[in-house]
Design a protein around this motif. Structure first.
Motif, PDB file in Angstrom:
ATOM      1  N   LYS A 135      45.170  30.651  32.087  1.00  0.00           N
ATOM      2  CA  LYS A 135      44.063  29.740  32.397  1.00  0.00           C
ATOM      3  C   LYS A 135      42.810  30.214  31.675  1.00  0.00           C
ATOM      4  O   LYS A 135      42.644  31.395  31.386  1.00  0.00           O
ATOM      5  CB  LYS A 135      43.788  29.692  33.909  1.00  0.00           C
ATOM      6  N   ASP A 168      42.878  22.271  36.802  1.00  0.00           N
ATOM      7  CA  ASP A 168      43.879  22.656  35.804  1.00  0.00           C
ATOM      8  C   ASP A 168      43.387  23.773  34.891  1.00  0.00           C
ATOM      9  O   ASP A 168      44.174  24.364  34.152  1.00  0.00           O
ATOM     10  CB  ASP A 168      44.265  21.438  34.949  1.00  0.00           C
ATOM     11  N   ASN A 169      42.084  24.052  34.924  1.00  0.00           N
ATOM     12  CA  ASN A 169      41.507  25.078  34.046  1.00  0.00           C
ATOM     13  C   ASN A 169      41.318  26.418  34.741  1.00  0.00           C
ATOM     14  O   ASN A 169      41.142  27.437  34.081  1.00  0.00           O
ATOM     15  CB  ASN A 169      40.128  24.632  33.529  1.00  0.00           C
ATOM     16  N   ILE A 193      41.813  29.631  37.668  1.00  0.00           N
ATOM     17  CA  ILE A 193      42.729  30.461  38.440  1.00  0.00           C
ATOM     18  C   ILE A 193      41.881  31.432  39.259  1.00  0.00           C
ATOM     19  O   ILE A 193      40.794  31.829  38.843  1.00  0.00           O
ATOM     20  CB  ILE A 193      43.723  31.215  37.519  1.00  0.00           C
TER      21      ILE A 193
END
Length: 676
Positions: free
Chosen positions: A204, A238-239, A241
């Motif tokens: 990520k 989604d980008n 962590i």
């Protein structure tokens, strides 16, 4: 020489490994570890495998009596020790006991503990103050830190030190070993064995470093959840962590939040980072975005990046979050950040002041969205402007209300046990808020034949204030004066006895259960006029449980969608006109309800009434405000719009009992309909 290290976190063990494998590689070394961090305890077996320390001693401290801890420390032979490295001697009990029992001839070194070590005096003072109750209950432990016992302080970057202690400062020379090809391989191999780390691509672009804010009672649990959701939303799930804290981590605060976590939860970030950089991933590391409120991991990433030729993107969010102890946590950090920036102008360090700015920075770095286009730039600036305007409006509204000093204060009371907390009866009184002290008397003679179970004092809605009640009393029907002490309120009391409220709808509740003629309240109040403090209060509104993060986000999302519709010249009356709804009732006299009224008031749609539990002035047109039971007289309404979107289903069910038409809709449904 014999060296002793005291250790109570995985990060401290990382620093101890560096010193043991470099500076003290040929010396006799002992390691004293306590059991308060499960992650650290799990590393004891690994620490024996690499054979760097002649003895690894475990102190059982967790949930143990102070005397029991004393006995364990006394068994450690420190007589032949030459140097002791202390990490935060103001921290765990065993560390304080060791510090206070070291012989005069032993050299004590204050050692790298993250951001706190760069400002040791400030940190120690605040932690000791925070643990005041603990200190009083454990008088056997000397709490004041004798900083004069330290001969040196060792840091990863001595230039960041605040010089609060007049002692020698030494830099831990890690980079020499990382750049030396002959030493590097064995150094990294044993480091990874110690922490059980096997390198794996993070996968990520954005790493958020979790901190123990709610666990450490710095902020409320729900407050922290709100910020976590906003951060993930701004960065894109989604980008991003999550890197958990190695010692304190509550996974429950991420419950229901769809986000990934790094593997190796117990491994300090610095180990992961060094492995990334030394494995030739410099280009990838330069594109990574590291985000946290005020984590030392970010400071260390900047320090190590400077020394290893990496320029990580670092984002501190402490200006975004309203931390109660901000003076202790953020001011020293601001100084450290300034020094970091001055050392290396290529350091990409950001301090966003809004979630819009946070999103802009991450989008620009990841190049997922270009803001070079004039139209997109204008849209971005408009978003920023709207966010700032929101706070300015709150500030100006508050000042405007204070300018007009005559306000209404109200007391409601409960007389029917079966109605739970439904306060149907209420009395209102006009008061002048320009005086610092107040005496309010509510005349209840008209209700003296009723047993008053409890009263609910709504102080002055819509204003940011602090209130201190010196005395609350009531007069019985026999003219007896009784003082009330059983009070509850939706706020927090400070050391001076002032209650700061968490919402603009502040209240104090009194339990009475008596026949009474009068309630009297005397005290003092302060009305907030300072901009920064008002914004502080705005953030605190999020903290209230009824604004639990999911609910608050839905409210925020609704207002954002409504604003976007207006920007696109789509007005809310379109829905009503299209569906031939002309006679409208609005449930809720809060901000959304009033805004809807203002919008429709400019159109051909007629707002016939408001429906609300409490009557309040809404407009100069005197649109009637009715209770739910009165709806039977208004069954000719075409539609009722419910504005408290988080309670829609419950309100709809209640309205349906008295509204035969049954056409009830949430304002959220209307907004979504117009967008689609």
């Amino acid at each position: 020489m014999k060296i002793c290290f005291q250790c109570h976190t995985p990060y401290q063990l990382f620093i101890i490994y560096i010193l043991s494998a470099t500076t003290y590689v040929n010396d006799d070394k002992i390691l004293v570890i306590n059991d308060c961090s499960e992650a650290l305890v799990n590393l004891i077996d690994n620490s024996k495998k690499i054979k760097l320390w002649s003895d690894v001693i475990k102190i059982n401290e967790k949930n143990k009596d102070v005397n029991y801890i004393y006995k364990q420390v006394e068994k450690i032979n420190l007589n032949d020790v030459d140097i002791v490295h202390f990490f935060a001697p103001w921290g765990p009990v065993f560390s304080r006991i060791m510090f206070n029992s070291i012989n005069e001839g032993v050299k004590c070194i204050l050692t790298e503990e993250g951001g706190a070590t760069y400002t040791p005096k400030i940190c120690a003072e605040n932690i000791i103050k925070k643990n005041k109750i603990f200190n009083e209950n454990h008088g056997k432990i000397k709490m004041d830190i004798e900083f004069s016992r330290f001969e040196e302080i060792w840091l990863l970057d001595k230039d960041l030190y605040d010089n609060s202690l007049n002692i020698k400062v030494r830099e831990i020379n890690l980079v020499e070993y990382l750049k030396n090809e002959n030493l590097k391989e064995g150094f990294i191999r044993n480091l990874n064995i110690l922490f059980g780390y096997k390198r794996k691509d993070i996968g990520k672009n954005i790493i958020f470093f979790d901190q123990y804010l709610s666990e450490g009672r710095v902020i409320d649990f729900e407050y922290e959840r709100f910020f976590i959701k906003q951060i993930i939303r701004s960065c894109g799930k989604d980008n991003i962590i999550i890197k958990s804290h190695t010692s304190f981590f509550t996974k429950e605060k991420y419950e229901g939040i769809n986000v990934e976590f790094t593997e190796n939860l117990n491994v300090p970030w610095e180990i992961i980072y060094i492995n990334e950089v030394l494995c030739g991933e410099i280009e990838k590391s330069n594109k990574k975005i590291l985000i946290s409120y005020n984590s030392s991991a970010l400071i260390n990433s900047a320090i190590l990046g400077n020394k290893l030729g990496v320029n990580p993107n670092i984002m501190f969010l402490f200006e975004l979050i309203d931390i109660e102890s901000s003076k202790a946590l953020t001011n020293p950090l601001s100084d450290i950040i300034s020094k970091l920036k001055s050392k290396n102008v290529n350091n990409h360090i950001f301090l966003p002041k809004s979630f819009t700015e946070l999103k802009e920075i991450t989008d620009n770095i990841l190049e997922s969205k270009s803001y070079k286009n004039d139209e997109q730039q204008r849209k971005l600036q408009k978003e920023k402007s709207l966010e700032l305007d929101f706070f300015k409006k709150i500030y100006n509204d508050n000042l405007e209300m204070i300018i007009h000093p005559i306000k209404n204060t109200r007391i409601c009371f409960k007389v029917n046990e079966e109605k739970d907390y439904d306060y149907d009866e209420w009395i209102e009184q006009r008061i002048n808020i320009n005086k610092d002290t107040f005496t309010i008397k509510f005349d209840l003679k008209s209700y003296s034949d009723m047993r008053i179970l409890s009263a609910h004092w709504s102080i002055i809605e819509g204003l940011y204030l602090k209130v201190k009640m010196d005395k609350v009393s009531y007069k019985t029907i026999d003219e007896e004066i009784k003082v009330l002490s059983n009070l509850s309120y939706n706020g927090e009391m400070d050391d001076q006895g002032y209650i700061s409220f968490e919402t603009l709808y502040h209240y104090v509740r009194f339990d009475i259960n008596d026949y009474i003629k009068e309630i009297a309240i005397t005290g003092k109040w302060k009305f907030i006029k300072n901009y920064d403090e008002i914004i502080h209060f705005v953030y605190r509104e999020i903290n209230k449980k009824k604004f639990e993060s999911d609910q608050y986000l839905s409210y925020y999302g609704l207002m954002n969608k409504w604003l976007n519709l207006k920007l696109d010249n789509i007005y809310i009356e379109k829905y009503f006109i299209h569906n031939s709804y002309n006679r409208i009732g609005i449930y809720g006299c809060g901000n959304i309800g009033i805004n809807l009224f203002k919008e429709l008031n400019k159109s051909s749609v007629n707002v016939i009434c408001f429906i609300d539990k409490y009557k309040r002035e809404v407009s100069k047109k005197q649109t009637p405000i009715i209770g739910i039971r009165e709806l039977e007289k208004y069954n000719d309404l075409d539609l009722i719009v419910v504005t408290p979107i988080n309670s829609y289903e419950e309100i709809k069910k209640e309205l349906s009992l008295f509204y035969n038409n049954k056409k009830i809709v949430s304002i959220k449904e209307i907004i979504d309909n117009l967008i689609s």
